[in-house]
Design a protein around this motif. Structure first.
Motif, short mmCIF file in Angstrom:
data_model
loop_
_atom_site.label_atom_id
_atom_site.label_comp_id
_atom_site.label_asym_id
_atom_site.label_seq_id
_atom_site.Cartn_x
_atom_site.Cartn_y
_atom_site.Cartn_z
N TYR A 188 0.86 -1.17 0.00
CA TYR A 188 0.00 0.00 0.00
C TYR A 188 0.90 1.23 0.00
O TYR A 188 1.75 1.38 0.88
N VAL A 189 0.76 2.12 -1.00
CA VAL A 189 1.59 3.33 -1.08
C VAL A 189 0.68 4.55 -0.98
O VAL A 189 -0.19 4.76 -1.83
N ALA A 190 0.84 5.33 0.10
CA ALA A 190 0.10 6.58 0.27
C ALA A 190 0.78 7.66 -0.56
O ALA A 190 1.88 8.11 -0.23
N LYS A 191 0.16 8.09 -1.65
CA LYS A 191 0.80 9.02 -2.59
C LYS A 191 0.48 10.48 -2.28
O LYS A 191 1.33 11.36 -2.41
N ASP A 192 -0.76 10.75 -1.91
CA ASP A 192 -1.17 12.14 -1.79
C ASP A 192 -2.39 12.23 -0.87
O ASP A 192 -3.13 11.26 -0.72
N ALA A 193 -2.58 13.39 -0.26
CA ALA A 193 -3.76 13.63 0.57
C ALA A 193 -3.99 15.12 0.67
O ALA A 193 -3.04 15.91 0.74
N VAL A 194 -5.25 15.52 0.67
CA VAL A 194 -5.65 16.90 0.90
C VAL A 194 -6.72 16.90 1.98
O VAL A 194 -7.71 16.17 1.86
N MET A 195 -6.51 17.68 3.03
CA MET A 195 -7.45 17.72 4.14
C MET A 195 -7.87 19.16 4.43
O MET A 195 -7.02 20.05 4.52
N TYR A 196 -9.16 19.38 4.56
CA TYR A 196 -9.68 20.68 4.95
C TYR A 196 -10.12 20.59 6.42
O TYR A 196 -10.97 19.77 6.78
N ALA A 197 -9.52 21.44 7.25
CA ALA A 197 -9.78 21.41 8.69
C ALA A 197 -10.61 22.61 9.11
O ALA A 197 -10.40 23.73 8.60
N ARG A 198 -11.54 22.40 10.03
CA ARG A 198 -12.41 23.47 10.54
C ARG A 198 -12.66 23.25 12.03
O ARG A 198 -12.63 22.11 12.51
N CYS A 199 -12.88 24.35 12.76
CA CYS A 199 -13.21 24.25 14.18
C CYS A 199 -14.57 23.57 14.36
O CYS A 199 -15.51 23.83 13.62
N MET A 200 -14.66 22.70 15.37
CA MET A 200 -15.93 22.03 15.68
C MET A 200 -16.69 22.87 16.72
O MET A 200 -16.94 22.44 17.83
N ASP A 201 -17.05 24.08 16.31
CA ASP A 201 -17.69 25.00 17.26
C ASP A 201 -19.10 24.57 17.63
O ASP A 201 -19.61 24.97 18.67
N GLU A 202 -19.72 23.73 16.80
CA GLU A 202 -21.08 23.30 17.12
C GLU A 202 -21.12 22.29 18.27
O GLU A 202 -22.17 22.03 18.85
N SER A 203 -19.97 21.68 18.59
CA SER A 203 -19.95 20.68 19.66
C SER A 203 -18.98 21.03 20.77
O SER A 203 -18.88 20.29 21.75
N GLU A 211 -12.02 19.32 13.15
CA GLU A 211 -12.17 18.13 12.31
C GLU A 211 -11.56 18.40 10.95
O GLU A 211 -11.45 19.54 10.51
N GLY A 212 -11.18 17.31 10.28
CA GLY A 212 -10.59 17.43 8.95
C GLY A 212 -11.22 16.44 8.00
O GLY A 212 -11.23 15.23 8.26
N TYR A 213 -11.75 16.94 6.89
CA TYR A 213 -12.29 16.10 5.83
C TYR A 213 -11.19 15.91 4.80
O TYR A 213 -10.66 16.87 4.25
N GLU A 214 -10.87 14.66 4.51
CA GLU A 214 -9.64 14.36 3.78
C GLU A 214 -9.89 13.46 2.57
O GLU A 214 -10.60 12.46 2.65
N TYR A 215 -9.30 13.85 1.45
CA TYR A 215 -9.25 12.99 0.27
C TYR A 215 -7.86 12.38 0.19
O TYR A 215 -6.85 13.08 0.29
N GLN A 216 -7.79 11.05 0.03
CA GLN A 216 -6.52 10.34 -0.02
C GLN A 216 -6.38 9.62 -1.37
O GLN A 216 -7.32 8.96 -1.82
N LEU A 217 -5.22 9.77 -1.98
CA LEU A 217 -4.90 9.02 -3.20
C LEU A 217 -3.80 8.03 -2.87
O LEU A 217 -2.67 8.43 -2.54
#
Length: 380
Positions: A188-203, A211-217
């Motif tokens: 398994y080779v982790a080539k790339d990842a992009v993560m958008y992070a935001r404050c969890m102010d609602e909780s 939290e960070g929503y992440e796309y991994q290639l």
């Protein structure tokens, strides 16, 4: 920039932008609450176009067109405010609505991935320019949906650490992990990842969670020698990968064949505990796309073996194997700066984690780099 040399067009351009993005620092040519790159995207400009405008090197015609764009943007904001619910609780309600939209977007995205998987012919080669992360990018790089906590929304004492972690993070280095299915030989080779992070102010009201929503290639490779996993691990430490394996180049070794690309959507949760950051998370959706059959046949001269390899790899997506779907196990990492106000682009979060595969635990390190920080300025 010398303030005396600024033109009336430039003054008007900056003044109008200040009503939306906060005070302008003429020494740094930056605004208080938002990066120049994000403002450029809001105005549908490239970074270079916006740079000419903000540095007062644009032509008169460019400034006139830019002012029309700014007026249109401000009018859109005004119309949105007019249709917004009453002020009490409106910020929290709006952000909860944004989170709902994000959740819905990921459900749609997961359905799309499942659709792709069901129609997979094995003939599409997916590269780094894959459009699969476009919905994730749209959710955060969109002037109508802003899931971030803004500078003006921070508490009076500015004690809200997560605000400097908001923005786009990318994977610093690729890493490799040998993994076990019914046969040896998979890597398994982790080539790339992009993560958008935001404050969890609602909780959380203390600003210590984001939290960070992440796309991994990632890629899956097959070693034709089918060496067992432990041959890639240190003899005196059965969870640590050999340095020679980490530094190897599969593409230049005829024993290794790239079988498939793996596209994964992942949700991270981070909690700030004094000088440490804890990370946990789990995959939301995954799509596996095989290289074309004719490409594989050039490296593996057996259709039967190729079918067997595909069957093994398909199980990752179909059966949601524990190896790939269980929550991650990572050690806490040090904060990039003990004074969170000074966290900046280029700072890193480095997590030492373990990957479970069959009877083995394999160590790996994942390093995120803050590539595009949402709030560059310091809360005062």
């Amino acid at each position: 920039m010398n303030q005396e040399n600024t033109t009336p067009y430039h003054k008007e351009f900056v003044s109008k932008l200040e009503t939306k993005y906060g005070q302008f620092d003429s020494g740094k040519n930056k605004f208080e609450s938002t990066s120049n790159s994000r403002i450029a995207r809001d105005l549908c400009y490239s970074d270079s176009q916006f740079s000419r405008l903000i540095n007062n090197t644009a032509s008169e015609g460019e400034f006139k067109r830019a002012l029309r764009n700014v007026n249109r943007l401000l009018n859109e904001d005004r119309l949105q405010k007019e249709h917004r619910s009453p002020e009490n609780g409106s910020v929290r309600a709006e952000r909860n609505w944004i989170i709902y939209i994000l959740g819905l977007a990921f459900i749609i995205l997961l359905a799309y991935l499942l659709f792709l998987y069901s129609r997979d012919t094995g003939k599409n080669l997916i590269t780094k320019e894959s459009p699969r992360y476009e919905m994730l990018k749209w959710s955060f790089e969109n002037k109508y949906i802003m899931p971030y906590v803004k500078l003006k929304e921070l508490p009076a004492d500015c004690n809200y650490p997560c605000y400097k972690y908001q923005g786009k993070w990318t994977l610093k280095n690729e890493y490799k992990i040998p993994f076990f299915r019914e046969r040896n030989g998979f890597h398994y080779v982790a080539k790339d990842a992009v993560m958008y992070a935001r404050c969890m102010d609602e909780s959380s009201d203390d600003g210590k969670n984001f939290e960070g929503y992440e796309y991994q290639l990632h890629e899956i490779w097959y070693d034709k020698r089918e060496f067992p996993i432990d041959s890639f691990l240190m003899a005196d430490n059965r969870t640590r990968i050999r340095e020679s394996y980490n530094n190897s180049d599969f593409a230049s070794d005829d024993n290794f064949v790239k079988i498939a690309y793996v596209h994964t959507f992942f949700r991270n949760e981070f909690s700030i505990d004094s000088t440490l950051i804890n990370r946990k998370g789990k995959a939301i959706g995954r799509d596996i796309e095989f290289l074309p059959e004719e490409s594989l046949l050039k490296k593996i001269d057996s259709e039967k073996l190729i079918d067997e390899l595909k069957s093994e790899i398909n199980a990752i997506a179909k059966n949601r194997l524990e190896d790939f779907s269980k929550p991650i196990s990572c050690q806490p990492t040090d904060v990039p700066n003990t004074d969170f106000h000074y966290i900046d682009e280029g700072d890193e979060l480095s997590f030492k984690c373990q990957f479970t595969t069959g009877r083995f635990l394999v160590d790996y390190e994942k390093i995120f780099v803050l590539d595009d920080q949402y709030i560059n300025n310091i809360c005062r």
